[in-house]
Write a protein that holds these residues in place. Structure first.
Motif, PDB file in Angstrom:
ATOM      1  N   GLN A 146       0.612  11.381 -10.287  1.00 52.39           N
ATOM      2  CA  GLN A 146      -0.291  12.531 -10.281  1.00 52.39           C
ATOM      3  C   GLN A 146       0.480  13.846 -10.306  1.00 52.39           C
ATOM      4  O   GLN A 146       0.049  14.811 -10.924  1.00 52.39           O
ATOM      5  N   LYS A 147       1.606  13.910  -9.602  1.00 51.46           N
ATOM      6  CA  LYS A 147       2.393  15.134  -9.573  1.00 51.46           C
ATOM      7  C   LYS A 147       2.893  15.477 -10.971  1.00 51.46           C
ATOM      8  O   LYS A 147       2.911  16.629 -11.368  1.00 51.46           O
ATOM      9  N   PHE A 180       2.535   1.649  -3.472  1.00 51.03           N
ATOM     10  CA  PHE A 180       1.538   2.036  -4.465  1.00 51.03           C
ATOM     11  C   PHE A 180       1.126   3.498  -4.296  1.00 51.03           C
ATOM     12  O   PHE A 180       0.987   4.224  -5.282  1.00 51.03           O
ATOM     13  N   THR A 181       0.953   3.936  -3.051  1.00 44.20           N
ATOM     14  CA  THR A 181       0.576   5.329  -2.792  1.00 44.20           C
ATOM     15  C   THR A 181       1.666   6.280  -3.267  1.00 44.20           C
ATOM     16  O   THR A 181       1.383   7.314  -3.870  1.00 44.20           O
ATOM     17  N   ARG A 182       2.918   5.961  -2.981  1.00 42.53           N
ATOM     18  CA  ARG A 182       4.022   6.811  -3.450  1.00 42.53           C
ATOM     19  C   ARG A 182       4.093   6.836  -4.984  1.00 42.53           C
ATOM     20  O   ARG A 182       4.327   7.880  -5.581  1.00 42.53           O
ATOM     21  N   TRP A 183       3.907   5.702  -5.611  1.00 42.44           N
ATOM     22  CA  TRP A 183       3.929   5.636  -7.068  1.00 42.44           C
ATOM     23  C   TRP A 183       2.804   6.475  -7.658  1.00 42.44           C
ATOM     24  O   TRP A 183       3.001   7.231  -8.597  1.00 42.44           O
ATOM     25  N   MET A 184       1.609   6.356  -7.075  1.00 41.23           N
ATOM     26  CA  MET A 184       0.460   7.116  -7.568  1.00 41.23           C
ATOM     27  C   MET A 184       0.666   8.612  -7.357  1.00 41.23           C
ATOM     28  O   MET A 184       0.304   9.425  -8.215  1.00 41.23           O
ATOM     29  N   ALA A 185       1.244   9.003  -6.234  1.00 43.72           N
ATOM     30  CA  ALA A 185       1.502  10.421  -5.971  1.00 43.72           C
ATOM     31  C   ALA A 185       2.485  10.981  -6.988  1.00 43.72           C
ATOM     32  O   ALA A 185       2.295  12.093  -7.502  1.00 43.72           O
ATOM     33  N   ASN A 186       3.532  10.249  -7.303  1.00 40.67           N
ATOM     34  CA  ASN A 186       4.490  10.711  -8.313  1.00 40.67           C
ATOM     35  C   ASN A 186       3.848  10.795  -9.689  1.00 40.67           C
ATOM     36  O   ASN A 186       4.136  11.708 -10.464  1.00 40.67           O
ATOM     37  N   THR A 214       0.830  -1.207   0.000  1.00 50.00           N
ATOM     38  CA  THR A 214       0.000   0.000   0.000  1.00 50.00           C
ATOM     39  C   THR A 214       0.864   1.256   0.000  1.00 50.00           C
ATOM     40  O   THR A 214       0.594   2.209  -0.739  1.00 50.00           O
ATOM     41  N   TRP A 215       1.917   1.267   0.800  1.00 52.54           N
ATOM     42  CA  TRP A 215       2.809   2.423   0.870  1.00 52.54           C
ATOM     43  C   TRP A 215       3.493   2.670  -0.472  1.00 52.54           C
ATOM     44  O   TRP A 215       3.520   3.796  -0.963  1.00 52.54           O
TER      45      TRP A 215
END
Length: 125
Positions: free
Chosen positions: A41-42, A33-39, A30-31
């Motif tokens: 989206q950024k 995936f969240t970091r990957w998704m944030a990058n 989960t951690w």
């Protein structure tokens, strides 16, 4: 009978360890995936030509923002469902803050100010 008790408690420990390992694995996935998704989206939301300079909250869902688009500075009003251009601001009227400093307030300064205010309040009484 003793062997059955040892086997049962060992089975409980193994079940607990298995659940703990699965929990840590799911947490790690989960951690990441969240970091990957944030990058991801950024990379999509921040362009090279639009930058938010400052935001001022007026009410719970209304803001005034100063944005830089290309070489122009614009003041826009943001509401719940609308965005309205308020004015174009000349570049020489914009005061940019130094973002290299520490964003966190200095606790020592805040504490000293609070002590002085408390002392003044006690002197007035």
């Amino acid at each position: 009978m003793m062997l059955l008790t040892v086997s049962s408690s060992m089975n409980s420990y193994l079940q607990f360890l298995t659940v703990l390992i699965i929990f840590v694995f799911v947490l790690a996935v989960t951690w990441f995936f969240t970091r990957w998704m944030a990058n991801l989206q950024k990379g999509r939301t921040y362009g090279a030509n639009i930058e938010v300079i400052e935001t001022y909250k007026i009410t719970a869902n209304k803001y005034i923002q100063i944005i830089k688009t290309g070489d122009k500075y614009l003041a826009i009003g943001i509401g719940k469902d609308t965005i309205t251009m308020l004015a174009e601001i000349p570049a020489e009227q914009i005061h940019l803050s130094d973002k290299t400093g520490d964003a966190m307030p200095d606790f020592k300064k805040i504490f000293e100010k609070a002590k002085i205010m408390d002392k003044d309040r006690k002197n007035e009484e």
